[in-house]
Write an enzyme that holds these catalytic residues in place. Structure first.
Site, mmCIF file in Angstrom:
data_model
loop_
_atom_site.group_PDB
_atom_site.id
_atom_site.type_symbol
_atom_site.label_atom_id
_atom_site.label_comp_id
_atom_site.label_asym_id
_atom_site.label_seq_id
_atom_site.Cartn_x
_atom_site.Cartn_y
_atom_site.Cartn_z
ATOM 1 C CG HIS A 190 -1.880 1.089 1.300
ATOM 2 N ND1 HIS A 190 -1.523 2.357 1.686
ATOM 3 C CD2 HIS A 190 -3.197 1.133 0.998
ATOM 4 C CE1 HIS A 190 -2.586 3.137 1.623
ATOM 5 N NE2 HIS A 190 -3.613 2.419 1.197
ATOM 6 C CB VAL A 192 0.774 4.796 3.938
ATOM 7 C CG1 VAL A 192 -0.244 5.819 3.506
ATOM 8 C CG2 VAL A 192 0.142 3.524 4.441
ATOM 9 C CE LYS A 193 0.865 -0.166 5.867
ATOM 10 N NZ LYS A 193 0.061 -1.356 5.706
ATOM 11 C CG HIS A 194 9.202 0.624 4.114
ATOM 12 N ND1 HIS A 194 8.295 0.446 5.120
ATOM 13 C CD2 HIS A 194 10.358 0.968 4.722
ATOM 14 C CE1 HIS A 194 8.883 0.666 6.288
ATOM 15 N NE2 HIS A 194 10.130 0.984 6.074
#
Ligand SMILES: *Cc1c(COP(=O)(O)O)cnc(C)c1O
Length: 382
Positions: A190, A192-194
Protein backbone atom coordinates in the site's frame (compact mmCIF):
# COMPACT_ATOMS: atom_id res chain seq x y z
CA UNK A 1 4.70 25.49 3.56
CA UNK A 2 2.90 22.93 1.37
CA UNK A 3 0.96 20.28 3.23
CA UNK A 4 3.00 17.53 4.90
CA UNK A 5 1.35 14.10 5.27
CA UNK A 6 2.47 11.42 7.78
CA UNK A 7 3.54 9.09 4.99
CA UNK A 8 3.88 9.24 1.25
CA UNK A 9 5.02 7.12 -1.70
CA UNK A 10 8.13 7.97 -3.68
CA UNK A 11 7.75 7.44 -7.44
CA UNK A 12 10.67 8.16 -9.81
CA UNK A 13 10.95 8.12 -13.58
CA UNK A 14 12.31 4.54 -13.50
CA UNK A 15 9.12 3.40 -11.75
CA UNK A 16 7.00 5.08 -14.42
CA UNK A 17 9.10 3.61 -17.25
CA UNK A 18 8.84 0.11 -15.79
CA UNK A 19 5.04 0.31 -15.62
CA UNK A 20 4.67 1.78 -19.10
CA UNK A 21 6.89 -0.94 -20.54
CA UNK A 22 4.75 -3.64 -18.96
CA UNK A 23 1.61 -2.12 -20.49
CA UNK A 24 2.85 -2.92 -23.98
CA UNK A 25 4.32 -6.33 -23.10
CA UNK A 26 2.58 -9.67 -23.64
CA UNK A 27 1.36 -10.14 -20.08
CA UNK A 28 -0.56 -7.68 -17.95
CA UNK A 29 -1.03 -10.40 -15.34
CA UNK A 30 0.24 -13.97 -14.71
CA UNK A 31 3.41 -13.11 -16.63
CA UNK A 32 7.15 -12.98 -15.88
CA UNK A 33 7.19 -9.80 -13.77
CA UNK A 34 5.35 -11.50 -10.92
CA UNK A 35 7.96 -14.24 -10.60
CA UNK A 36 10.79 -11.74 -10.95
CA UNK A 37 9.34 -9.62 -8.14
CA UNK A 38 8.85 -12.69 -5.94
CA UNK A 39 12.42 -13.88 -6.51
CA UNK A 40 13.94 -10.46 -5.85
CA UNK A 41 11.81 -9.92 -2.76
CA UNK A 42 12.66 -13.34 -1.32
CA UNK A 43 16.33 -12.61 -1.90
CA UNK A 44 16.09 -9.16 -0.29
CA UNK A 45 14.61 -10.43 2.97
CA UNK A 46 16.52 -13.72 2.91
CA UNK A 47 13.55 -16.09 2.68
CA UNK A 48 13.45 -19.17 0.45
CA UNK A 49 10.04 -18.52 -1.12
CA UNK A 50 7.81 -15.52 -1.79
CA UNK A 51 4.21 -15.45 -3.07
CA UNK A 52 2.93 -12.13 -4.45
CA UNK A 53 -0.69 -11.30 -3.63
CA UNK A 54 -3.10 -8.45 -4.36
CA UNK A 55 -2.72 -6.98 -0.85
CA UNK A 56 -1.39 -7.93 2.57
CA UNK A 57 -4.88 -8.63 3.92
CA UNK A 58 -5.25 -11.40 1.31
CA UNK A 59 -1.77 -12.56 2.30
CA UNK A 60 -2.81 -12.85 5.94
CA UNK A 61 -5.97 -14.71 4.92
CA UNK A 62 -4.02 -17.24 2.85
CA UNK A 63 -1.44 -17.61 5.63
CA UNK A 64 -3.98 -18.67 8.26
CA UNK A 65 -5.59 -21.06 5.76
CA UNK A 66 -2.24 -22.56 4.76
CA UNK A 67 -1.46 -23.04 8.45
CA UNK A 68 -4.76 -24.91 8.64
CA UNK A 69 -6.63 -22.68 11.07
CA UNK A 70 -10.09 -24.16 11.65
CA UNK A 71 -13.33 -22.65 12.86
CA UNK A 72 -13.26 -21.87 16.58
CA UNK A 73 -9.47 -22.19 16.89
CA UNK A 74 -7.68 -19.42 18.78
CA UNK A 75 -4.87 -17.09 17.81
CA UNK A 76 -3.08 -14.34 19.77
CA UNK A 77 -2.17 -10.94 18.35
CA UNK A 78 -1.60 -7.36 19.47
CA UNK A 79 -4.39 -4.78 19.70
CA UNK A 80 -2.00 -2.06 18.50
CA UNK A 81 -1.98 -2.94 14.81
CA UNK A 82 -4.04 -2.46 11.69
CA UNK A 83 -7.31 -4.43 11.98
CA UNK A 84 -6.29 -6.89 9.23
CA UNK A 85 -3.72 -8.58 11.53
CA UNK A 86 -6.67 -9.78 13.63
CA UNK A 87 -9.36 -9.97 10.93
CA UNK A 88 -7.56 -12.78 9.09
CA UNK A 89 -8.30 -15.08 12.03
CA UNK A 90 -11.99 -14.16 11.79
CA UNK A 91 -12.00 -14.82 8.00
CA UNK A 92 -11.26 -18.45 8.84
CA UNK A 93 -13.85 -18.52 11.63
CA UNK A 94 -11.18 -18.46 14.34
CA UNK A 95 -11.18 -16.57 17.64
CA UNK A 96 -8.82 -13.63 18.19
CA UNK A 97 -7.24 -13.20 21.62
CA UNK A 98 -5.33 -10.04 22.40
CA UNK A 99 -2.27 -9.82 24.64
CA UNK A 100 -0.97 -6.44 25.79
CA UNK A 101 1.94 -4.38 24.42
CA UNK A 102 5.31 -3.35 25.85
CA UNK A 103 5.19 0.10 27.44
CA UNK A 104 8.26 1.49 25.66
CA UNK A 105 8.50 -0.33 22.34
CA UNK A 106 4.73 -0.65 21.73
CA UNK A 107 5.12 -4.13 20.26
CA UNK A 108 3.31 -7.28 21.45
CA UNK A 109 4.66 -8.16 24.89
CA UNK A 110 6.31 -11.58 25.12
CA UNK A 111 5.47 -11.75 28.82
CA UNK A 112 1.83 -10.80 28.31
CA UNK A 113 1.60 -13.43 25.55
CA UNK A 114 3.23 -16.05 27.79
CA UNK A 115 0.83 -15.28 30.64
CA UNK A 116 -2.17 -15.55 28.37
CA UNK A 117 -1.00 -18.91 26.99
CA UNK A 118 -0.17 -20.28 30.44
CA UNK A 119 -3.56 -19.21 31.84
CA UNK A 120 -5.29 -21.70 29.52
CA UNK A 121 -5.16 -25.49 29.10
CA UNK A 122 -2.62 -27.01 26.72
CA UNK A 123 -3.66 -26.86 23.08
CA UNK A 124 -5.99 -23.88 23.68
CA UNK A 125 -4.15 -21.64 21.17
CA UNK A 126 -2.97 -22.46 17.64
CA UNK A 127 -0.79 -19.52 16.71
CA UNK A 128 0.62 -16.07 17.36
CA UNK A 129 0.66 -13.09 14.98
CA UNK A 130 3.29 -10.60 16.21
CA UNK A 131 3.57 -7.33 14.31
CA UNK A 132 6.83 -5.47 13.59
CA UNK A 133 5.01 -2.37 14.71
CA UNK A 134 6.09 0.96 13.19
CA UNK A 135 9.04 -0.92 11.65
CA UNK A 136 10.50 -2.19 14.89
CA UNK A 137 11.48 -5.86 14.53
CA UNK A 138 9.90 -8.25 17.02
CA UNK A 139 12.42 -10.56 18.72
CA UNK A 140 11.10 -13.61 16.93
CA UNK A 141 13.72 -15.90 18.44
CA UNK A 142 12.10 -15.35 21.84
CA UNK A 143 8.60 -15.78 20.40
CA UNK A 144 9.72 -18.96 18.61
CA UNK A 145 10.94 -20.45 21.89
CA UNK A 146 7.60 -19.69 23.50
CA UNK A 147 5.67 -20.99 20.47
CA UNK A 148 7.69 -24.22 20.44
CA UNK A 149 6.91 -24.88 24.10
CA UNK A 150 3.21 -24.82 23.24
CA UNK A 151 3.15 -26.15 19.67
CA UNK A 152 2.06 -22.87 18.08
CA UNK A 153 2.74 -21.42 14.65
CA UNK A 154 3.88 -17.82 14.05
CA UNK A 155 2.82 -15.41 11.32
CA UNK A 156 5.10 -12.36 11.35
CA UNK A 157 3.09 -9.35 10.20
CA UNK A 158 6.04 -7.46 8.72
CA UNK A 159 3.94 -4.93 6.79
CA UNK A 160 5.79 -2.08 8.51
CA UNK A 161 9.25 -3.52 8.30
CA UNK A 162 10.84 -4.43 4.94
CA UNK A 163 14.54 -3.78 5.56
CA UNK A 164 14.31 -3.98 9.36
CA UNK A 165 16.33 -6.58 11.24
CA UNK A 166 17.37 -7.79 14.68
CA UNK A 167 20.37 -9.73 15.91
CA UNK A 168 19.61 -13.08 17.52
CA UNK A 169 21.39 -14.72 20.47
CA UNK A 170 23.91 -16.34 18.10
CA UNK A 171 24.91 -12.92 16.76
CA UNK A 172 23.15 -13.55 13.44
CA UNK A 173 21.38 -10.70 11.68
CA UNK A 174 17.73 -11.65 11.09
CA UNK A 175 15.87 -9.65 8.45
CA UNK A 176 12.17 -9.09 9.04
CA UNK A 177 10.22 -11.67 7.06
CA UNK A 178 13.16 -14.06 6.53
CA UNK A 179 11.14 -16.76 8.32
CA UNK A 180 14.05 -18.24 10.23
CA UNK A 181 11.86 -18.06 13.34
CA UNK A 182 8.38 -17.44 11.93
CA UNK A 183 6.43 -19.85 9.70
CA UNK A 184 5.23 -17.09 7.38
CA UNK A 185 6.01 -13.38 6.87
CA UNK A 186 3.57 -10.81 5.43
CA UNK A 187 4.31 -7.52 3.65
CA UNK A 188 2.08 -4.77 2.23
CA UNK A 189 2.66 -2.58 -0.81
CA UNK A 190 0.00 0.00 0.00
CA UNK A 191 1.39 3.46 -0.84
CA UNK A 192 1.81 4.53 2.80
CA UNK A 193 4.14 1.55 3.34
CA UNK A 194 7.77 1.39 2.16
CA UNK A 195 7.17 -0.16 -1.26
CA UNK A 196 4.24 1.21 -3.26
CA UNK A 197 2.38 -0.92 -5.82
CA UNK A 198 -0.97 0.89 -5.49
CA UNK A 199 -2.23 -2.28 -3.84
CA UNK A 200 -0.13 -5.35 -3.27
CA UNK A 201 1.37 -7.76 -0.80
CA UNK A 202 3.93 -10.53 -0.38
CA UNK A 203 3.98 -13.71 1.67
CA UNK A 204 7.37 -15.19 2.54
CA UNK A 205 8.19 -18.65 3.89
CA UNK A 206 10.99 -21.21 4.02
CA UNK A 207 8.62 -24.17 3.88
CA UNK A 208 8.09 -25.76 0.48
CA UNK A 209 4.82 -27.27 1.68
CA UNK A 210 3.42 -23.88 2.77
CA UNK A 211 4.70 -22.27 -0.41
CA UNK A 212 2.82 -24.72 -2.62
CA UNK A 213 -0.35 -24.37 -0.57
CA UNK A 214 -0.17 -20.54 -0.65
CA UNK A 215 0.47 -20.49 -4.40
CA UNK A 216 -2.50 -22.78 -5.02
CA UNK A 217 -4.91 -20.85 -2.76
CA UNK A 218 -3.88 -17.58 -4.45
CA UNK A 219 -5.23 -18.79 -7.77
CA UNK A 220 -8.52 -20.65 -7.14
CA UNK A 221 -6.88 -23.88 -5.96
CA UNK A 222 -6.39 -24.64 -9.65
CA UNK A 223 -3.31 -26.54 -10.81
CA UNK A 224 -1.82 -28.42 -13.74
CA UNK A 225 0.54 -30.35 -11.49
CA UNK A 226 0.01 -33.69 -9.71
CA UNK A 227 -3.37 -34.17 -11.35
CA UNK A 228 -5.45 -37.30 -10.81
CA UNK A 229 -6.38 -37.34 -14.52
CA UNK A 230 -5.12 -35.61 -17.66
CA UNK A 231 -7.36 -35.16 -20.71
CA UNK A 232 -4.88 -33.07 -22.75
CA UNK A 233 -3.00 -29.80 -22.94
CA UNK A 234 -6.00 -27.72 -21.83
CA UNK A 235 -6.69 -29.79 -18.75
CA UNK A 236 -6.46 -28.52 -15.19
CA UNK A 237 -7.87 -29.50 -11.85
CA UNK A 238 -9.34 -27.42 -9.08
CA UNK A 239 -8.10 -29.40 -6.12
CA UNK A 240 -9.24 -27.13 -3.31
CA UNK A 241 -11.36 -24.02 -2.80
CA UNK A 242 -9.07 -21.06 -3.49
CA UNK A 243 -9.38 -17.38 -4.38
CA UNK A 244 -8.21 -14.91 -6.97
CA UNK A 245 -5.69 -12.99 -4.88
CA UNK A 246 -3.16 -12.43 -7.68
CA UNK A 247 -0.92 -9.41 -8.15
CA UNK A 248 -0.68 -8.10 -11.74
CA UNK A 249 2.49 -7.75 -13.83
CA UNK A 250 1.89 -4.01 -13.94
CA UNK A 251 2.03 -3.84 -10.14
CA UNK A 252 4.92 -6.29 -9.98
CA UNK A 253 6.98 -4.17 -12.39
CA UNK A 254 6.43 -1.20 -10.08
CA UNK A 255 7.27 -3.38 -7.08
CA UNK A 256 10.60 -4.37 -8.61
CA UNK A 257 11.81 -0.79 -9.11
CA UNK A 258 10.39 0.24 -5.73
CA UNK A 259 12.14 -2.66 -3.99
CA UNK A 260 15.46 -1.58 -5.49
CA UNK A 261 15.10 1.75 -3.66
CA UNK A 262 14.03 0.32 -0.33
CA UNK A 263 17.42 -0.01 1.37
CA UNK A 264 18.18 3.64 0.59
CA UNK A 265 14.71 4.68 1.75
CA UNK A 266 15.18 2.92 5.08
CA UNK A 267 18.51 4.72 5.59
CA UNK A 268 16.77 8.03 4.98
CA UNK A 269 13.93 7.05 7.34
CA UNK A 270 16.51 6.35 10.03
CA UNK A 271 18.15 9.75 9.46
CA UNK A 272 14.77 11.38 9.95
CA UNK A 273 14.19 9.33 13.12
CA UNK A 274 17.58 10.37 14.48
CA UNK A 275 16.76 14.04 13.92
CA UNK A 276 13.40 13.66 15.69
CA UNK A 277 15.02 11.88 18.63
CA UNK A 278 17.71 14.54 18.94
CA UNK A 279 15.06 17.25 19.07
CA UNK A 280 12.74 15.41 21.50
CA UNK A 281 15.06 13.59 23.90
CA UNK A 282 14.29 14.50 27.51
CA UNK A 283 11.17 16.40 26.40
CA UNK A 284 8.84 13.99 24.63
CA UNK A 285 8.54 10.20 24.86
CA UNK A 286 9.18 8.32 21.62
CA UNK A 287 9.25 4.64 20.63
CA UNK A 288 12.21 2.98 22.28
CA UNK A 289 14.31 0.59 20.22
CA UNK A 290 15.69 -2.56 21.87
CA UNK A 291 19.43 -2.97 21.41
CA UNK A 292 20.63 -5.02 18.47
CA UNK A 293 17.81 -4.08 16.20
CA UNK A 294 17.39 -1.84 13.19
CA UNK A 295 14.02 -0.16 12.82
CA UNK A 296 12.66 0.09 9.27
CA UNK A 297 10.69 3.13 10.48
CA UNK A 298 7.40 2.92 8.69
CA UNK A 299 6.33 5.37 11.41
CA UNK A 300 7.81 7.73 13.95
CA UNK A 301 5.56 7.77 17.02
CA UNK A 302 5.61 10.05 20.03
CA UNK A 303 3.40 10.09 23.11
CA UNK A 304 1.96 13.34 24.46
CA UNK A 305 -0.68 14.09 27.10
CA UNK A 306 -2.49 16.69 24.97
CA UNK A 307 -2.61 14.51 21.87
CA UNK A 308 -5.86 15.81 20.34
CA UNK A 309 -4.72 19.37 20.83
CA UNK A 310 -1.44 18.60 19.09
CA UNK A 311 -3.17 16.77 16.24
CA UNK A 312 -5.55 19.70 15.63
CA UNK A 313 -2.80 22.31 16.02
CA UNK A 314 -0.55 20.58 13.49
CA UNK A 315 -3.44 20.34 11.03
CA UNK A 316 -3.94 24.09 11.20
CA UNK A 317 -0.26 24.32 10.18
CA UNK A 318 -0.71 21.91 7.26
CA UNK A 319 0.94 18.98 9.01
CA UNK A 320 -1.27 15.89 8.71
CA UNK A 321 -0.36 13.37 11.38
CA UNK A 322 -2.12 10.06 12.05
CA UNK A 323 -2.91 7.83 15.01
CA UNK A 324 -1.62 4.24 14.89
CA UNK A 325 -3.78 2.64 16.03
CA UNK A 326 -7.17 2.67 17.68
CA UNK A 327 -6.84 -0.60 19.67
CA UNK A 328 -8.44 -3.32 17.56
CA UNK A 329 -10.45 -4.79 20.46
CA UNK A 330 -12.24 -1.42 20.90
CA UNK A 331 -13.47 -1.21 17.29
CA UNK A 332 -17.28 -1.60 17.06
CA UNK A 333 -17.06 -4.95 15.25
CA UNK A 334 -14.85 -6.46 17.95
CA UNK A 335 -16.94 -4.87 20.70
CA UNK A 336 -20.04 -6.43 19.15
CA UNK A 337 -18.49 -9.89 19.43
CA UNK A 338 -17.58 -9.40 23.06
CA UNK A 339 -14.19 -7.72 23.32
CA UNK A 340 -15.36 -4.42 24.83
CA UNK A 341 -13.91 -4.85 28.28
CA UNK A 342 -10.68 -6.71 27.56
CA UNK A 343 -8.23 -5.53 30.20
CA UNK A 344 -5.42 -4.25 27.99
CA UNK A 345 -4.19 -1.37 30.06
CA UNK A 346 -0.95 -0.53 28.29
CA UNK A 347 -2.56 -0.60 24.85
CA UNK A 348 -5.39 1.71 25.91
CA UNK A 349 -3.01 4.00 27.75
CA UNK A 350 -0.74 4.15 24.71
CA UNK A 351 -3.68 4.92 22.43
CA UNK A 352 -4.67 7.94 24.55
CA UNK A 353 -1.27 9.57 23.88
CA UNK A 354 0.21 8.29 20.61
CA UNK A 355 0.64 10.31 17.44
CA UNK A 356 2.62 9.48 14.29
CA UNK A 357 4.68 12.32 12.84
CA UNK A 358 5.60 12.71 9.16
CA UNK A 359 8.02 9.93 8.14
CA UNK A 360 8.87 9.17 4.51
CA UNK A 361 12.11 9.29 2.50
CA UNK A 362 11.27 12.45 0.55
CA UNK A 363 10.47 14.50 3.66
CA UNK A 364 13.02 17.33 3.40
CA UNK A 365 15.20 18.57 6.27
CA UNK A 366 13.44 21.91 6.01
CA UNK A 367 10.01 20.30 6.30
CA UNK A 368 11.14 18.19 9.23
CA UNK A 369 12.56 21.23 11.03
CA UNK A 370 9.19 22.92 10.57
CA UNK A 371 7.37 19.87 12.01
CA UNK A 372 9.72 19.69 15.02
CA UNK A 373 9.33 23.40 15.69
CA UNK A 374 5.54 23.17 15.69
CA UNK A 375 5.47 20.04 17.87
CA UNK A 376 7.79 21.56 20.48
CA UNK A 377 5.90 24.80 20.41
CA UNK A 378 2.64 23.14 21.38
CA UNK A 379 4.02 20.49 23.73
CA UNK A 380 6.44 22.75 25.58
CA UNK A 381 4.52 25.97 25.06
CA UNK A 382 7.63 27.59 23.56
C1 LIG B 1 -1.20 -2.10 6.02
C2 LIG B 1 -1.23 -3.22 6.94
C3 LIG B 1 -1.92 -4.42 6.66
C4 LIG B 1 -2.81 -4.58 5.46
O1 LIG B 1 -2.19 -4.26 4.29
P1 LIG B 1 -3.01 -4.14 2.91
O2 LIG B 1 -1.96 -4.35 1.86
O3 LIG B 1 -3.58 -2.77 2.89
O4 LIG B 1 -4.05 -5.19 2.90
C5 LIG B 1 -1.83 -5.46 7.57
N1 LIG B 1 -1.12 -5.35 8.70
C6 LIG B 1 -0.46 -4.21 9.02
C7 LIG B 1 0.31 -4.16 10.28
C8 LIG B 1 -0.51 -3.13 8.16
O5 LIG B 1 0.10 -1.99 8.49
Amino acid sequence: MKSIPYGRQHIDQDDIDAVVKTLTADFLTQGPKVKEFEDKFAQYVGAKYAVAVNNATSGLHLAVLALDLKEGERVITTPITFAASANCVRFAGGEVWFADIEVDSYILSLESTRKLIESKPKGFFKGIIPVDFAGLPVDLEAFRNLANQHGLWIIEDACHAPGGHFTDSKGQKQMCGNCNYADVGIFSFHPVKHIACGEGGMITTNSEKLYKKLASLRTHGITKENMSEDHGGWFYEMQELGFNYRLTDIQSALGITQLAKNAQGVIRRNQIATAYKKAFVGKIKFQDLPENSYNAHHLFIIEVENRKELYDYLRTHNIFTQIHYIPVHTLPYYKSIGYGDANLKYSEDYYSKCISLPMYPTLSDEEQTYVIEKVLKLVNGK
